[in-house]
Design a protein around this motif. Structure first.
Motif, PDB file in Angstrom:
ATOM      1  N   LEU A   1       0.813  -1.213   0.000  1.00  0.00           N
ATOM      2  CA  LEU A   1       0.000   0.000   0.000  1.00  0.00           C
ATOM      3  C   LEU A   1       0.851   1.269   0.000  1.00  0.00           C
ATOM      4  O   LEU A   1       0.323   2.371  -0.129  1.00  0.00           O
ATOM      5  CB  LEU A   1      -0.916   0.026   1.239  1.00  0.00           C
ATOM      6  N   ASN A   2       2.163   1.118   0.152  1.00  0.00           N
ATOM      7  CA  ASN A   2       3.027   2.273   0.365  1.00  0.00           C
ATOM      8  C   ASN A   2       2.945   3.320  -0.725  1.00  0.00           C
ATOM      9  O   ASN A   2       3.066   4.518  -0.459  1.00  0.00           O
ATOM     10  CB  ASN A   2       4.481   1.817   0.538  1.00  0.00           C
ATOM     11  N   GLU A   3       2.768   2.885  -1.957  1.00  0.00           N
ATOM     12  CA  GLU A   3       2.708   3.837  -3.072  1.00  0.00           C
ATOM     13  C   GLU A   3       1.583   4.851  -2.878  1.00  0.00           C
ATOM     14  O   GLU A   3       1.704   6.019  -3.261  1.00  0.00           O
ATOM     15  CB  GLU A   3       2.503   3.096  -4.398  1.00  0.00           C
ATOM     16  N   TYR A   4       0.494   4.405  -2.274  1.00  0.00           N
ATOM     17  CA  TYR A   4      -0.675   5.269  -2.095  1.00  0.00           C
ATOM     18  C   TYR A   4      -0.881   5.671  -0.640  1.00  0.00           C
ATOM     19  O   TYR A   4      -1.967   6.104  -0.259  1.00  0.00           O
ATOM     20  CB  TYR A   4      -1.934   4.556  -2.611  1.00  0.00           C
ATOM     21  N   ARG A   5       0.153   5.542   0.173  1.00  0.00           N
ATOM     22  CA  ARG A   5       0.040   5.882   1.596  1.00  0.00           C
ATOM     23  C   ARG A   5       0.792   7.172   1.894  1.00  0.00           C
ATOM     24  O   ARG A   5       1.932   7.356   1.493  1.00  0.00           O
ATOM     25  CB  ARG A   5       0.584   4.737   2.460  1.00  0.00           C
ATOM     26  N   LEU A   6       0.117   8.070   2.614  1.00  0.00           N
ATOM     27  CA  LEU A   6       0.726   9.342   3.013  1.00  0.00           C
ATOM     28  C   LEU A   6       1.536   9.144   4.279  1.00  0.00           C
ATOM     29  O   LEU A   6       1.108   8.432   5.190  1.00  0.00           O
ATOM     30  CB  LEU A   6      -0.366  10.392   3.238  1.00  0.00           C
TER      31      LEU A   6
END
Length: 210
Positions: A84-89
């Motif tokens: 999920l890191n790509e879309y995690r702030l």
């Protein structure tokens, strides 16, 4: 599959299907997994849609009866934390962390559609959950507006929000058509568009605020 149908699925094959595979491969052979990841990412960058074509070819050659729209939508609910890191702030302020939670929540609810669409009563309740999740996501995006520096950054996020609202309305229209005509694939595609637009919001906020 038409270009319109392929568009959201094509953009989601890499994060939903291939990236989790890379993560699993890294547990066995980090070097090989990273080399494969790098080669596929480069191919996708140079030839958008490469990942979709790769998966579609594998499915076809294996003679599998798989609806890729349905498959990608289902798998969206199984994405693990590392993927999920790509879309995690990463910003720690509560609105940013709340946007992380709301974006994941919406995508997980949408991923349940293939399992629940044939049960009218259950599906109607799911639709209510989706509507609520959409509203909550938009509320947080509005709240984050005050954190975004510069006019250009605010405009970029506002544009993403408008696009998200447009696809939310299309999703509502598609649902009405489904209850008249009973074509689930159109609902899967519309849900995938919503997931893609949710990802676009996250990427835009991330690029303007981090």
């Amino acid at each position: 599959m038409t270009m319109g149908e392929r568009e959201p699925t094509s953009s989601l094959v890499l994060p939903v299907i291939l990236r989790p595979i890379f993560t699993q491969l890294e547990r066995r052979d980090v070097g090989a997994a990273q080399s494969l990841r790098s080669a596929i990412l480069k191919s996708e960058q140079n030839n958008p849609g490469f990942c979709y074509d790769l998966v579609a070819t594998i499915v076809r050659r294996a003679d599998l009866n798989v609806n890729l729209n349905e498959a990608v939508l289902r798998l969206q609910g199984n994405i693990t934390e590392p993927d999920l890191n790509e879309y995690r702030l990463t910003r720690t302020e509560e609105p940013f962390q709340e946007l992380n939670r709301k974006s994941v929540a919406l995508k997980v609810i949408l991923s349940r559609i293939p399992d629940e669409i044939t049960d009218r009563k259950t599906f109607l309740e799911t639709i209510k959950e989706i509507a609520s999740a959409i509203k909550k996501l938009l509320d947080v995006v509005n709240e984050i507006g005050s954190f975004i520096p510069g006019v250009t950054g605010k405009q970029a996020v506002e544009q993403r929000k408008k696009e998200f609202v447009k696809y939310s309305k299309k999703f509502s229209t598609t649902l009405k058509e489904y209850f008249k005509e009973g074509q689930p694939n159109a609902v899967f595609i519309s849900a995938l568009f919503l997931i893609r637009q949710t990802n676009q919001i996250m990427l835009t906020v991330k690029s303007k605020c981090e």
